[in-house]
Design an enzyme around this catalytic site. Structure first.
Site, PDB file in Angstrom:
ATOM      1  N   LYS A   1       0.813  -1.216   0.000  1.00 48.75           N
ATOM      2  CA  LYS A   1       0.000   0.000   0.000  1.00 48.75           C
ATOM      3  C   LYS A   1       0.846   1.265   0.000  1.00 48.75           C
ATOM      4  O   LYS A   1       0.486   2.268  -0.626  1.00 48.75           O
ATOM      5  CB  LYS A   1      -0.957  -0.013   1.187  1.00 48.75           C
ATOM      6  CG  LYS A   1      -2.064  -1.058   1.088  1.00 48.75           C
ATOM      7  CD  LYS A   1      -3.039  -0.928   2.246  1.00 48.75           C
ATOM      8  CE  LYS A   1      -4.243  -1.856   2.085  1.00 48.75           C
ATOM      9  NZ  LYS A   1      -3.884  -3.267   2.145  1.00 48.75           N
ATOM     10  N   LYS A  55      -3.236   1.200   8.815  1.00 48.29           N
ATOM     11  CA  LYS A  55      -3.416   0.075   7.891  1.00 48.29           C
ATOM     12  C   LYS A  55      -2.112  -0.690   7.709  1.00 48.29           C
ATOM     13  O   LYS A  55      -1.038  -0.093   7.625  1.00 48.29           O
ATOM     14  CB  LYS A  55      -3.852   0.579   6.502  1.00 48.29           C
ATOM     15  CG  LYS A  55      -5.269   1.053   6.386  1.00 48.29           C
ATOM     16  CD  LYS A  55      -5.551   1.404   4.927  1.00 48.29           C
ATOM     17  CE  LYS A  55      -6.967   1.857   4.705  1.00 48.29           C
ATOM     18  NZ  LYS A  55      -7.220   2.184   3.282  1.00 48.29           N
ATOM     19  N   GLY A  98      -8.741  -7.295   3.002  1.00 54.05           N
ATOM     20  CA  GLY A  98      -9.796  -8.026   3.699  1.00 54.05           C
ATOM     21  C   GLY A  98     -10.046  -7.538   5.110  1.00 54.05           C
ATOM     22  O   GLY A  98     -10.578  -8.276   5.941  1.00 54.05           O
ATOM     23  N   GLY A  99      -9.640  -6.294   5.409  1.00 49.52           N
ATOM     24  CA  GLY A  99      -9.893  -5.760   6.737  1.00 49.52           C
ATOM     25  C   GLY A  99      -8.851  -6.142   7.766  1.00 49.52           C
ATOM     26  O   GLY A  99      -8.932  -5.702   8.918  1.00 49.52           O
ATOM     27  N   HIS A 118     -17.175   3.704  -0.439  1.00 46.44           N
ATOM     28  CA  HIS A 118     -16.170   2.837  -1.048  1.00 46.44           C
ATOM     29  C   HIS A 118     -16.599   2.612  -2.499  1.00 46.44           C
ATOM     30  O   HIS A 118     -17.522   1.855  -2.773  1.00 46.44           O
ATOM     31  CB  HIS A 118     -16.117   1.516  -0.271  1.00 46.44           C
ATOM     32  CG  HIS A 118     -15.036   0.591  -0.732  1.00 46.44           C
ATOM     33  ND1 HIS A 118     -14.419  -0.292   0.115  1.00 46.44           N
ATOM     34  CD2 HIS A 118     -14.471   0.396  -1.941  1.00 46.44           C
ATOM     35  CE1 HIS A 118     -13.519  -0.997  -0.563  1.00 46.44           C
ATOM     36  NE2 HIS A 118     -13.543  -0.597  -1.823  1.00 46.44           N
ATOM     37  N   HIS A 159     -14.914  -4.204   8.016  1.00 45.22           N
ATOM     38  CA  HIS A 159     -14.199  -3.683   6.846  1.00 45.22           C
ATOM     39  C   HIS A 159     -14.288  -4.647   5.671  1.00 45.22           C
ATOM     40  O   HIS A 159     -13.447  -4.599   4.763  1.00 45.22           O
ATOM     41  CB  HIS A 159     -12.732  -3.404   7.180  1.00 45.22           C
ATOM     42  CG  HIS A 159     -12.538  -2.465   8.332  1.00 45.22           C
ATOM     43  ND1 HIS A 159     -12.945  -1.153   8.307  1.00 45.22           N
ATOM     44  CD2 HIS A 159     -12.004  -2.669   9.572  1.00 45.22           C
ATOM     45  CE1 HIS A 159     -12.655  -0.576   9.457  1.00 45.22           C
ATOM     46  NE2 HIS A 159     -12.092  -1.471  10.239  1.00 45.22           N
ATOM     47  N   GLU A 161      -9.656   1.040  -6.389  1.00 46.55           N
ATOM     48  CA  GLU A 161     -10.587   1.368  -5.308  1.00 46.55           C
ATOM     49  C   GLU A 161     -10.333   2.782  -4.794  1.00 46.55           C
ATOM     50  O   GLU A 161      -9.187   3.183  -4.585  1.00 46.55           O
ATOM     51  CB  GLU A 161     -10.462   0.347  -4.180  1.00 46.55           C
ATOM     52  CG  GLU A 161     -10.658  -1.091  -4.668  1.00 46.55           C
ATOM     53  CD  GLU A 161     -11.060  -2.036  -3.559  1.00 46.55           C
ATOM     54  OE1 GLU A 161     -11.266  -1.578  -2.418  1.00 46.55           O
ATOM     55  OE2 GLU A 161     -11.183  -3.233  -3.844  1.00 46.55           O
ATOM     56  N   ARG A 163      -6.661  -8.459  -9.495  1.00 44.78           N
ATOM     57  CA  ARG A 163      -7.314  -9.747  -9.729  1.00 44.78           C
ATOM     58  C   ARG A 163      -8.765  -9.502 -10.118  1.00 44.78           C
ATOM     59  O   ARG A 163      -9.234  -8.369 -10.131  1.00 44.78           O
ATOM     60  CB  ARG A 163      -7.277 -10.597  -8.451  1.00 44.78           C
ATOM     61  CG  ARG A 163      -7.857  -9.864  -7.232  1.00 44.78           C
ATOM     62  CD  ARG A 163      -7.955 -10.736  -6.015  1.00 44.78           C
ATOM     63  NE  ARG A 163      -8.165  -9.996  -4.796  1.00 44.78           N
ATOM     64  CZ  ARG A 163      -9.339  -9.507  -4.375  1.00 44.78           C
ATOM     65  NH1 ARG A 163     -10.411  -9.668  -5.134  1.00 44.78           N
ATOM     66  NH2 ARG A 163      -9.439  -8.854  -3.241  1.00 44.78           N
TER      67      ARG A 163
END
Length: 687
Positions: free
Chosen positions: A125, A167, A173-174, A217, A244, A284, A302
């Site tokens: 990230k 994060k 996936g939270g 989102h 999340h 996103e 993906r």
């Protein structure tokens, strides 16, 4: 709009390195294109649907994914052994693993996904945000640097301001995500995020972002080929989430203007170009709910779980596009040739209990009835059938219900109707919750954001009270089931859907008043019934009020049992199923579960009520014991961690409910435990 028929001669056979519904989904398109498929399966998946859908299937290892579906060398070996030219990773597992993509390339097997460098850059990230900043893509204010000391991170947090999001730099996936609403919460949240990130991704590094409490989102589907062409396929809204993690998605996003939609698409294409992207990807964004400004969050390299709603509004098959691009073909359509029509929703149906913190569950699908699939309008993507097991080793998603309508209102109405036709018994699901969500006025108006469930918690989880008419249906259903079982016994058949079970009701002749007790909605209810004449009864609830006339008949319809009743002139048909001592009534509005009292036996290892005895720590869900923090004789305080249970991508810490000394530890690391199993016994401290 459908893709023109172009030959994909490069692939005669592909290996699908995944399981469940996505493996079935990929196999469906491959079969249509004349491409053979090879499946892999673990111990618990030997008889699964994805194995049956494939042309060949090979054993990959034990149930835990680390010993089976994540075994890169085994997958490549099977692909070569079965003479596959390519591997499709689906989503999850190895789909965003750069090392696996490189291994495939080394072994001269096509990886049906983006280049390894794009996976690697977007998988970190902090790296991805630096690339986006350089490409002129708007990124939310934060800190993405390498300095990870507590002191420097706290200094950066103060600079960014609170609230902020912590994060993990890897994964998704939270996992590894925590919110610090004020400075005093920062260090505790940081430690929790680091611990979870290290466990999930093997990396404790984090980044910091300004947290937008009422954000949306929004994600954009992009596609690129090896010839420099890239397009977007419009946006999806995935705002309503728990832990999340997404629970319902829609396309296009509600309330998005044409200008914003165009800007989102152009920005997503710019992001994909910045990393030399090839194949299907999803960019996103976090969007301010009120101002409609948006910022890059991450790129999923993906196919997404929610790709069917893009397919529903565009008429395109994204798996087919993946196969063609991986085979070296150009994109089948230019941007100006891609449009969308109508509106689509996807509801993720999970084995979980929303009223118990959305805790996942596992078990057998003892009863499964689904809506009828209709071309374009109703689609179900699933990897399970009736009597299949939902395993603790994998994601608890049972299916995806996808619906399309001419506009959002029509699509939402169709979704609510079809959810009523999705009937499951044998384990808890989130179907009733999704119904309540879809009926909420704010959701109907498209006022969605990531904090939607928290904001509307009371309305989404109302106190339920069973209507008297439904209770009357339940008591007749219980009587008819008794008669049905008696009839089956006399016919020496155990099939409740046998030809002899087409009509039940007129055979009953109960002359005496009968009393029934059920537990429904956590309350006991007493019902008295008198037989009047064939199919006619008199019923009274809780010995209050007058006796009411009820007529009823049980019949078989479409391989299900249906109860038809008339109460006060209102005729109602309800699907029913009884499993052990639990009677399920699937009415036109919702499912009701009536539990009949059962014999109670003393047990040393199970319980059904975790609040009765604070000295007994129970498993909150079926799962695996991953860690033990106590032993016999250990002293603990209320709130101390006793052990960790993991299941279905979720970790749960079991804590002491009281001060005391550990009397017994009734589990070991690696044990597979059922829900409500007693794991630790305490002797309560009186001091």
């Amino acid at each position: 709009m459908q893709i023109s028929r172009i030959s994909t001669t490069r692939f005669g056979k592909i290996l699908i390195a995944n399981r469940g519904e996505i493996a079935c989904r990929i196999a469906k398109t491959a079969k249509r294109l004349g491409i053979q498929t090879v499946a892999v399966y673990s111990d618990v998946d030997r008889n699964s649907m994805h194995v049956k859908h494939a042309d060949e299937a090979y054993y990959i290892g034990p149930a835990p994914s680390s010993q089976s579906y994540l075994q890169q060398d085994k997958l490549v070996y099977i692909a070569k052994k079965s003479k596959c030219q390519a591997i499709h990773p689906g989503y999850g597992f190895l789909s965003e693993n750069a090392e696996f993509a490189e291994l495939c390339e080394k072994e001269n097997i096509t990886f049906i996904g983006p280049p390894a460098n794009a996976i690697r850059n977007m998988g970190m990230k902090n790296t991805s945000k630096a690339i986006m900043v350089a490409a002129g893509v708007p990124v939310i204010a934060g800190y993405h640097g390498d300095e990870q000391s507590n002191e420097s991170l706290l200094l950066q947090a103060k600079r960014i301001g609170f609230p902020l999001m912590i994060k993990a730099v890897r994964g998704g996936g939270g996992k590894g995500m925590r919110i610090a609403f004020k400075e005093s919460q920062f260090m505790e949240a940081l430690e929790a995020a680091r611990t979870e990130s290290e466990k999930a991704f093997g990396d404790a590094a984090v980044l910091l972002e300004h947290y937008i409490p009422e954000s949306r989102h929004i994600e954009v589907q992009v596609f690129a080929d090896m010839h420099g062409n890239i397009v977007h396929m419009f946006e999806r809204d995935c705002s309503v989430q728990r832990r999340h993690q997404k629970i319902i998605e829609e396309a296009p996003a509600p309330g998005i203007s044409t200008d914003i939609r165009s800007n989102l698409g152009a920005t997503a294409i710019r992001a994909a170009k910045a990393v030399g992207y090839v194949g299907a990807g999803t960019v996103e964004f976090i969007m301010d709910r009120n101002g409609n400004s948006f910022h890059f969050m991450e790129m999923n390299t993906r196919l997404q779980v929610e790709h069917p709603i893009t397919e529903a509004i565009t008429g395109l098959d994204l798996v087919e596009w993946q196969l063609r691009v991986a085979a070296g073909e150009k994109l089948p359509l230019r941007q100006e040739e891609i449009g969308f029509v109508g509106h689509a929703f996807e509801a993720r149906i999970y084995a979980e209990n929303p009223r118990d913190g959305f805790l996942p569950g596992a078990g057998q699908l003892l009863y499964l009835r689904t809506p009828k699939v209709l071309p374009k309008m109703i689609r179900i993507d699933t990897g399970v059938r009736e009597n299949d097991q939902v395993s603790v080793h994998y994601d608890p998603m049972i299916a995806k219900l996808i619906v399309w309508g001419n506009d959002r209102g029509e699509a939402l109405a169709v979704l609510r109707t079809k959810l009523n036709e999705y009937n499951i018994a044998g384990l808890d699901t989130n179907i009733e919750f999704i119904k309540d969500l879809c009926s909420h006025p704010s959701f109907r108006q498209g006022q969605v954001h990531t904090g939607f469930i928290k904001e509307h918690y009371q309305q989404l989880f109302p106190k339920l009270r069973v209507p008297q008419s439904v209770a009357m249906q339940a008591v007749l259903a219980s009587i008819f089931y008794e008669d049905l079982l008696s009839l089956q016994s006399s016919l020496t058949t155990a099939d409740p859907f046998s030809p002899f079970a087409t009509e039940i009701g007129s055979r009953l002749n109960h002359n005496l008043t009968r009393a029934f007790r059920f537990n429904v909605c956590d309350e006991d209810i007493d019902i008295e019934v008198k037989y009047i004449e064939p199919e006619v009864y008199s019923v009274r609830i809780n010995k209050i009020g007058p006796w009411r006339k009820v007529t009823g008949m049980l019949s078989k319809k479409d391989n299900s049992l249906e109860l038809c009743t008339e109460i006060d002139g209102n005729i109602t048909s309800t699907s029913i199923i009884k499993i052990n001592n639990k009677l399920h009534l699937f009415t036109k509005d919702r499912e009701w579960q009536f539990v009949e009292p059962s014999m109670k036996f003393l047990s040393d290892d199970t319980s059904t009520n975790s609040e009765v005895d604070p000295c007994k720590a129970l498993s909150p869900m079926p799962g695996l014991v991953e860690k033990l923090f106590v032993a016999k004789g250990s002293f603990v305080k209320a709130g101390d961690a006793l052990l960790v249970i993991t299941a279905m991508k979720m970790e749960h810490v079991v804590r002491a409910s009281t001060n005391g000394t550990v009397e017994e530890v009734l589990c070991s690391i690696g044990d597979n435990v059922a829900k409500n199993k007693i794991l630790v016994k305490l002797i309560e401290s009186t001091s």
